[in-house]
Every structure is written in C-alpha cells, then in structure tokens.
Design a protein around this motif. Sequence first.
Motif, short mmCIF file in Angstrom:
data_model
loop_
_atom_site.label_atom_id
_atom_site.label_comp_id
_atom_site.label_asym_id
_atom_site.label_seq_id
_atom_site.Cartn_x
_atom_site.Cartn_y
_atom_site.Cartn_z
N LYS A 1 22.37 60.63 3.27
CA LYS A 1 21.74 59.31 3.41
C LYS A 1 20.55 59.20 2.45
O LYS A 1 20.37 58.18 1.80
CB LYS A 1 21.29 59.12 4.85
N ILE B 1 25.74 69.64 10.72
CA ILE B 1 26.38 68.39 10.30
C ILE B 1 25.35 67.27 10.23
O ILE B 1 25.34 66.48 9.27
CB ILE B 1 27.54 68.03 11.26
N GLU B 2 24.46 67.21 11.22
CA GLU B 2 23.43 66.17 11.22
C GLU B 2 22.51 66.31 10.02
O GLU B 2 22.15 65.32 9.38
CB GLU B 2 22.63 66.24 12.52
N LEU C 1 24.34 65.07 6.94
CA LEU C 1 24.42 63.61 6.92
C LEU C 1 23.08 62.98 6.52
O LEU C 1 23.06 62.00 5.78
CB LEU C 1 24.88 63.09 8.29
N GLU C 2 21.99 63.55 7.00
CA GLU C 2 20.67 63.05 6.60
C GLU C 2 20.43 63.22 5.11
O GLU C 2 19.87 62.36 4.46
CB GLU C 2 19.56 63.76 7.41
#
Length: 117
Positions: free
Chosen positions: A112, A104-105, A108-109
């Motif tokens: 972004k 998930i991280e 998200l990166e």
Amino acid sequence: MSNNRPSRVGELMKQELSDIISRKIKDPRIGFVTVTDVQVTGDLQQAKVYITVLGDEEQKQNTLLALAKANGFIRSEIGHRIRLRKTPEISFEFDESIEYGNRIETLLEQLKKNSET
C-alpha cells in the motif's frame, strides 16, 4: 453425527488444557501459554494441541520442553476431567497462523505504501 464428536472433544480439551496449564503446572519454564486449538483424530486416540507462547525463541523452546515433560500429568488430569474410555495421546505444536497473518499484514502495508508513492 460421529463427525461432530472429535470437534466437541477437542473444544472441551482446549478449555481443560488452558486451565491445567495456567493453574496446575508449576514449572517456571512455562511462560505465558495460550491454547489456540486442539485437533482430535476421528478415533479419539490422538490430540494435537496448538499453542502460542509469549516471548523469544528460547522461551518458546523451553515451554515446549516443559510441556513435553509434564505430558503424563496433563494427560492424567484430562482423563479425570473428561469422561472418555481412553484419554488421547497429546502432542504440542506451535501455532504459526498468528505469525503468518502478521507477516501477510506487513506485506500488504508495504504494498500500500509503495503504490501511494
């Protein structure tokens, strides 16, 4: 009050299992294992132990096989350390939550970075 007992037994088992796996079991197949959680049923008959293993997929599978083979020893050690009428049946499973969180991280990166360009 009875709802708290399985969680208390689970936490106690988590501490004891970490100690048993790291200090008592001498199987070379067992790598760096971390006990992340123990879920005990309400009747204290079964315990599901969630672990993480440092290494590749082959090392994870070897560790799981070694822990399954040592299950009787681990259960007897838990029985000696924790005063219960009956020691719960123990099953080991991999904790996928850390990998899931990392995925998930990463997503998200990526989002972004894409939104910035």
